[in-house]
Write a protein that holds these residues in place. Structure first.
Motif, PDB file in Angstrom:
ATOM      1  N   VAL A   1       0.856  -1.179   0.000  1.00 35.88           N
ATOM      2  CA  VAL A   1       0.000   0.000   0.000  1.00 35.88           C
ATOM      3  C   VAL A   1       0.891   1.228   0.000  1.00 35.88           C
ATOM      4  O   VAL A   1       1.793   1.360   0.847  1.00 35.88           O
ATOM      5  CB  VAL A   1      -0.926   0.026   1.242  1.00 35.88           C
ATOM      6  N   VAL A   2       0.665   2.101  -0.970  1.00 32.39           N
ATOM      7  CA  VAL A   2       1.420   3.360  -1.056  1.00 32.39           C
ATOM      8  C   VAL A   2       0.543   4.470  -0.501  1.00 32.39           C
ATOM      9  O   VAL A   2      -0.607   4.629  -0.918  1.00 32.39           O
ATOM     10  CB  VAL A   2       1.818   3.658  -2.520  1.00 32.39           C
ATOM     11  N   ARG A   3       1.093   5.249   0.419  1.00 30.18           N
ATOM     12  CA  ARG A   3       0.299   6.279   1.097  1.00 30.18           C
ATOM     13  C   ARG A   3       1.203   7.388   1.596  1.00 30.18           C
ATOM     14  O   ARG A   3       2.440   7.267   1.587  1.00 30.18           O
ATOM     15  CB  ARG A   3      -0.441   5.660   2.279  1.00 30.18           C
ATOM     16  N   SER A   4       0.589   8.454   2.078  1.00 30.56           N
ATOM     17  CA  SER A   4       1.340   9.550   2.685  1.00 30.56           C
ATOM     18  C   SER A   4       1.964   9.077   3.986  1.00 30.56           C
ATOM     19  O   SER A   4       1.368   8.277   4.724  1.00 30.56           O
ATOM     20  CB  SER A   4       0.411  10.736   2.935  1.00 30.56           C
ATOM     21  N   ALA A   5       3.144   9.570   4.294  1.00 32.54           N
ATOM     22  CA  ALA A   5       3.871   9.090   5.469  1.00 32.54           C
ATOM     23  C   ALA A   5       3.394   9.743   6.766  1.00 32.54           C
ATOM     24  O   ALA A   5       3.485   9.143   7.829  1.00 32.54           O
ATOM     25  CB  ALA A   5       5.372   9.340   5.290  1.00 32.54           C
ATOM     26  N   GLY A   6       2.892  10.952   6.709  1.00 34.01           N
ATOM     27  CA  GLY A   6       2.561  11.682   7.941  1.00 34.01           C
ATOM     28  C   GLY A   6       1.073  11.760   8.211  1.00 34.01           C
ATOM     29  O   GLY A   6       0.252  11.720   7.289  1.00 34.01           O
ATOM     30  N   THR A   7       0.717  11.835   9.484  1.00 31.46           N
ATOM     31  CA  THR A   7      -0.675  12.022   9.887  1.00 31.46           C
ATOM     32  C   THR A   7      -0.748  13.110  10.943  1.00 31.46           C
ATOM     33  O   THR A   7       0.237  13.380  11.646  1.00 31.46           O
ATOM     34  CB  THR A   7      -1.277  10.733  10.483  1.00 31.46           C
TER      35      THR A   7
ATOM     36  N   PRO B   1      -3.568  13.035   1.217  1.00 27.52           N
ATOM     37  CA  PRO B   1      -3.790  12.161   0.054  1.00 27.52           C
ATOM     38  C   PRO B   1      -2.530  12.046  -0.808  1.00 27.52           C
ATOM     39  O   PRO B   1      -1.580  12.830  -0.663  1.00 27.52           O
ATOM     40  CB  PRO B   1      -4.914  12.863  -0.703  1.00 27.52           C
ATOM     41  N   VAL B   2      -2.536  11.059  -1.703  1.00 32.29           N
ATOM     42  CA  VAL B   2      -1.431  10.898  -2.660  1.00 32.29           C
ATOM     43  C   VAL B   2      -1.973  11.145  -4.062  1.00 32.29           C
ATOM     44  O   VAL B   2      -3.176  11.020  -4.316  1.00 32.29           O
ATOM     45  CB  VAL B   2      -0.812   9.481  -2.555  1.00 32.29           C
ATOM     46  N   LYS B   3      -1.110  11.487  -4.979  1.00 31.65           N
ATOM     47  CA  LYS B   3      -1.505  11.765  -6.360  1.00 31.65           C
ATOM     48  C   LYS B   3      -1.807  10.461  -7.098  1.00 31.65           C
ATOM     49  O   LYS B   3      -1.035   9.503  -7.016  1.00 31.65           O
ATOM     50  CB  LYS B   3      -0.390  12.521  -7.092  1.00 31.65           C
ATOM     51  N   THR B   4      -2.932  10.436  -7.794  1.00 34.06           N
ATOM     52  CA  THR B   4      -3.268   9.231  -8.566  1.00 34.06           C
ATOM     53  C   THR B   4      -2.333   9.054  -9.763  1.00 34.06           C
ATOM     54  O   THR B   4      -2.231   7.953 -10.315  1.00 34.06           O
ATOM     55  CB  THR B   4      -4.718   9.297  -9.066  1.00 34.06           C
ATOM     56  N   SER B   5      -1.633  10.121 -10.127  1.00 33.71           N
ATOM     57  CA  SER B   5      -0.684  10.021 -11.246  1.00 33.71           C
ATOM     58  C   SER B   5       0.487   9.093 -10.909  1.00 33.71           C
ATOM     59  O   SER B   5       1.217   8.651 -11.814  1.00 33.71           O
ATOM     60  CB  SER B   5      -0.146  11.411 -11.603  1.00 33.71           C
TER      61      SER B   5
ATOM     62  N   PRO C   1      -5.701   3.227  -7.653  1.00 34.49           N
ATOM     63  CA  PRO C   1      -5.923   4.184  -6.580  1.00 34.49           C
ATOM     64  C   PRO C   1      -7.123   3.768  -5.726  1.00 34.49           C
ATOM     65  O   PRO C   1      -8.081   3.173  -6.229  1.00 34.49           O
ATOM     66  CB  PRO C   1      -6.210   5.492  -7.327  1.00 34.49           C
ATOM     67  N   SER C   2      -7.050   4.052  -4.432  1.00 35.36           N
ATOM     68  CA  SER C   2      -8.152   3.787  -3.509  1.00 35.36           C
ATOM     69  C   SER C   2      -8.608   5.113  -2.920  1.00 35.36           C
ATOM     70  O   SER C   2      -7.903   5.730  -2.107  1.00 35.36           O
ATOM     71  CB  SER C   2      -7.701   2.836  -2.392  1.00 35.36           C
ATOM     72  N   ILE C   3      -9.777   5.578  -3.377  1.00 36.00           N
ATOM     73  CA  ILE C   3     -10.342   6.844  -2.900  1.00 36.00           C
ATOM     74  C   ILE C   3     -11.371   6.516  -1.821  1.00 36.00           C
ATOM     75  O   ILE C   3     -12.284   5.720  -2.060  1.00 36.00           O
ATOM     76  CB  ILE C   3     -10.989   7.618  -4.060  1.00 36.00           C
TER      77      ILE C   3
ATOM     78  N   SER D   1      -4.940   6.244  -0.914  1.00 38.54           N
ATOM     79  CA  SER D   1      -3.765   5.380  -1.034  1.00 38.54           C
ATOM     80  C   SER D   1      -3.787   4.722  -2.409  1.00 38.54           C
ATOM     81  O   SER D   1      -4.736   4.892  -3.185  1.00 38.54           O
ATOM     82  CB  SER D   1      -3.763   4.308   0.062  1.00 38.54           C
ATOM     83  N   ILE D   2      -2.738   3.986  -2.707  1.00 35.35           N
ATOM     84  CA  ILE D   2      -2.657   3.219  -3.954  1.00 35.35           C
ATOM     85  C   ILE D   2      -2.385   1.764  -3.575  1.00 35.35           C
ATOM     86  O   ILE D   2      -1.423   1.464  -2.859  1.00 35.35           O
ATOM     87  CB  ILE D   2      -1.547   3.754  -4.876  1.00 35.35           C
TER      88      ILE D   2
END
Length: 852
Positions: free
Chosen positions: A61-67, A80-84, A100-102, A219-220
């Motif tokens: 799973v690819v996602r942003s590192a910070g919360t 969020p992460v870029k779908t590109s 992508p998972s929205i 995430s992706i």
């Protein structure tokens, strides 16, 4: 086998009824504890299996590192992460597919236009992922969404809302969206994940309604190629990902999801049940101790004869402990079987009350069996230890004496020690409430208060029974007088018997007072802070709901009946490094609809101004004109000027910014509350009708008056109290068993006396009444003590919570509910006395008189 063991087992076989109450008390306590542990293990294992099945095709799973986490949101908000990135990820060696998972909030309306899922579980929406292995949901019926407005919903949600394929309904995102159901899905083989609902949309619709702008995803999901492990895939992805974006294994993601959705719930749920298991076992301790104390007292002459025949103190003590061990082991093993039965019953009951218990066999671990078994044995042996030691100290000459008289009610040492403990308990509680607010200090004071009640019990029972039993002399004549004297005969026994019921009543009273105080607090908060005529809000209890459309307040403000309509949205940001919740609103109408207390500065905030609650500003060392740096979930930072400080914060929150300031950083935009104020001369009915008509166009949320809003905000309290009362019924049942067992043993002890009473003219009905009234007196003493202790502890808990948090708590005593508790306690005493009374009335007069 030793002689003491043979004597003990022979005594058990000959007097099985003596230990019936002890057996049941231990068995019920162990069964509740074992059932809780088995149910927790089963739920946890079922959720692990369900999440494992649902995400088995996702290897990374690819996602942003910070919360950004806030005090009221431990899971946090993730950028969020870029779908590109999908195209770049698919070109990486070892990647077979990526999608992508929205994700966002989306609440479906059922056929009756009521929200599905109620107010508890999350209601989710997202894009339907075409790759079957990457999609956590599996299509069970129908087809995937292909055009705008088409959706797939989980089968459990469709059944709850009486929806089927081809039906058209509304999805709150929070803006209402007309959708047509074209497919039904399952999650990990189940119709849904508990009561959580899911609506799968096309990717274009998901981007349109669930994200602030196209091209972003939560995430992706990534699937590895043949022969590539999850860790190897993560290692390959990490170098190609931009800064601030991370890749984790699918296994780690599934574990996180399990922990976030089921782990926190299960920890809270099982901890809640374990507390009540502890209360039940504590009540059982008093009942068990009382049983062995009476049995030892009744066997004084028998133990003395054993001592006279050469038995040592250790052998007599061991004899009593062997009896306790035999009861403990047999009752605990029976309790384990009962606990497994309880868990199996809950597995069937949960779906009936709307919480699907995942299918699968019960998970029975070694710990969930050994721990209750050990606790049951330790509680039983610990409760019997003092009576056993007392039995060992029996002097041989006691065989020539009558049973000793209990003088504990007049013990000066007990009175002094108990009073000292009570003073320390009150002092520590008051210090933890008034001087240095601390729930822990107040809790320590509460424990000491319980100990003081136990120590003072025999002293207090003599006086309390005289007072409570006074009317019996006039109302029931000789029968009532004898019942009062019997209860006074052994103050220690009366106190120990009543203590079991006292604890149960005290905990019931504690939660009753605390629940009433929470309701009063909410009512006070609404009356003090809310100045509107109507409120439109999201659920106040639980995580359900998708919020209210930000377009609703402006639409209401245009109605001729409405003076002001203002919405309160929610945001999150780090303020000088600490995660804080933000209130997003239009400050002008906001100040007219909510009482903010004394305002220092100006609420003209603009795009770079912020208003802060005065108490929070003091903690952060901020004042009007100060600069505060806010870091948002999108990774951007901005410097805000403190333009205003305000007083009240219950509904306003601690930090307020404008919608314009929040717009560049917002995620899925939603309001949690809309306040509506009518123009002068508009009646309540006309105004509510106009507001309700407009609200129907925005998903038909509930429109409430001020009173209804306060009541709904506290709606979860009644649910909590109902669960508490149901769980405490076990503790009260064990207390009743203790009262009944004590009376039965006391009747055995007074066999000759009862025979003499019958011989001199007492009728069977009078004898039954005497025993029943004695039971009622004991229960009245326990109930009165429990009400007093529970009321005090409720006050301590409310005041400690008031001092330890920023919210202002109101203390309230609900007289009607407490009177009901008192009546239930008295009725319980009368019920506990029925069987001993019948047994006493059946005694043969001549045999009773001849009994030694």
């Amino acid at each position: 086998m030793s002689a003491s063991a043979r004597i003990s087992l022979s005594s058990l076989r000959g007097h099985k009824r003596r230990f019936a109450g002890t057996f049941l008390a231990v068995m019920l306590g162990v069964a509740f504890l074992a059932g809780t542990l088995v149910m927790g293990d089963t739920l946890r294992g079922s959720f692990d299996t369900m999440f494992g099945n649902a995400t088995s095709g996702t290897d990374a799973v690819v996602r942003s590192a910070g919360t950004i986490t806030t005090p009221d949101d431990s899971q946090g908000t993730r950028q969020p992460v870029k779908t590109s990135l999908v195209e770049k990820i698919e070109q990486t060696d070892g990647v077979a597919a990526a999608a992508p998972s929205i994700q966002g909030a989306g609440q479906l309306l059922g056929k009756d236009r009521e929200p599905i899922g109620g107010e508890g579980p999350p209601t989710l929406a997202g894009n339907w992922i075409a790759d079957d292995k990457l999609n956590a949901y599996q299509l069970a019926d129908g087809r995937a969404p292909a055009r705008s407005g088409e959706v797939v919903v989980n089968r459990g949600a469709a059944e709850s809302g009486d929806l089927k394929i081809g039906d058209t309904t509304t999805l709150r995102t929070p803006d209402p969206v007309k959708v047509t159901i074209v497919g039904l899905a399952t999650f990990g083989g189940e119709d849904g994940m508990a009561q959580t609902t899911f609506t799968g949309m096309t990717q274009a619709d998901a981007e349109k309604y669930l994200t602030p702008k196209p091209g972003e995803a939560a995430s992706i999901q990534v699937r590895a190629g043949p022969g590539v492990s999850e860790q190897e895939l993560v290692d390959a992805l990490s170098p190609v990902l931009p800064k601030g974006v991370e890749a984790i294994t699918g296994e780690a993601s599934a574990a996180e999801n399990t922990d976030n959705i089921s782990g926190q719930f299960l920890t809270l749920f099982t901890s809640f049940l374990l507390v009540f298991s502890g209360v039940a076992l504590l009540v059982a301790t008093f009942s068990i101790h009382n049983t062995f104390a009476i049995v030892v007292a009744q066997r004084t002459r028998e133990n003395a004869l054993l001592r006279a025949l050469g038995a040592s103190r250790r052998q007599v003590t061991a004899s009593t402990l062997v009896e306790a061990s035999a009861v403990a082991v047999v009752a605990s093993v029976a309790g384990l079987a009962g606990g497994i039965g309880i868990a199996a019953g809950l597995q069937v009951l949960f779906p009936a009350i709307g919480f699907p218990f995942p299918e699968g066999d019960l998970v029975i671990s070694g710990l969930s069996m050994l721990l209750p078994l050990a606790v049951g044995i330790v509680v039983c042996l610990g409760s019997a230890l003092l009576p056993a030691v007392r039995a060992g100290r029996t002097a041989p000459l006691a065989a020539l004496r009558e049973t000793a008289v209990d003088h504990s009610g007049a013990s000066r040492g007990r009175a002094v020690a108990g009073t000292g403990l009570a003073l320390v308990a009150v002092g520590l509680s008051l210090f933890g409430v008034l001087v240095s607010p601390s729930v822990w200090l107040a809790g320590a004071g509460a424990v000491l208060a319980l100990a003081a009640f136990v120590v003072l019990g025999p002293v207090a029972s003599s006086r309390a029974v005289r007072i409570l039993g006074g009317p019996l002399d006039r109302l029931r004549g000789v029968t009532g007088g004898l019942a009062r004297r019997n209860a006074l005969r052994s103050p220690k026994r009366t106190a120990a018997t009543a203590s079991a019921l006292m604890i149960g009543v005290a905990v019931v009273s504690l939660f009753t007072v605390f629940g009433a105080s929470l309701k009063a607090t909410m009512d006070q908060t609404v009356n003090r802070s809310f100045a509107g005529d109507l409120a439109i809000s999201t659920p106040g209890f639980g995580a359900g709901g998708s919020g209210l459309s930000p377009k609703l307040a402006p639409a209401l403000a245009e109605q001729p009946e409405v003076e002001t309509a203002v919405g309160l949205g929610k945001g999150a940001a780090e303020v000088d490094g600490e995660g804080r919740a933000l209130t997003v609103t239009d400050p002008g109408p906001f100040a007219k609809s909510f009482d903010l207390g004394k305002i220092e500065g100006s609420l003209d905030l603009g795009t770079n101004g912020i208003a802060i609650n005065r108490a929070e500003a003091k903690k952060q060392d901020l004042k009007v004109g100060s600069k505060a740096e806010l870091a948002f979930a999108d990774g951007k930072k901005a410097t805000f000027t403190v333009r205003a400080l305000f007083g009240q914060s219950e509904l306003a929150g601690d930090y307020v910014i404008t919608r314009e300031a929040w717009a560049p950083h917002r995620m899925q935009d939603a309001d949690s509350l809309v306040s509506v104020t009518f123009k002068d001369g508009v009646s309540a009915s006309d105004g509510e009708a106009a507001v309700s008509k407009t609200a129907q166009e925005y998903g038909n949320p509930d429109v409430q008056t001020r009173g209804e809003y306060a009541q709904s905000a506290a709606g979860g309290i009644d649910m909590m109290l109902t669960l508490v009362y149901a769980l405490l019924a076990l503790a009260v049942l064990i207390a009743l068993l203790g009262i009944a067992n004590t009376l039965t043993l006391a009747i055995h002890e007074r066999t000759r006396e009862l025979g003499l009473l019958r011989a001199v003219g007492q009728t069977r009905a009078q004898l039954r009444a005497m025993v029943r009234w004695e039971s009622v007196l004991v229960a009245a003493f326990g109930t009165a003590g429990g009400l007093a202790l529970g009321g005090f502890l409720g006050w301590v808990l409310v005041k400690a919570s008031d001092g330890a948090t920023s919210s202002a708590f109101a203390f309230a005593v609900p007289p009607v509910q407490l009177v009901v508790v008192a009546l239930v306690g008295l009725a319980a005493g009368a019920l506990a006395g029925l069987r001993p009374a019948r047994r006493a009335a059946r005694l043969d007069v001549l045999r009773a008189i001849a009994t030694e």
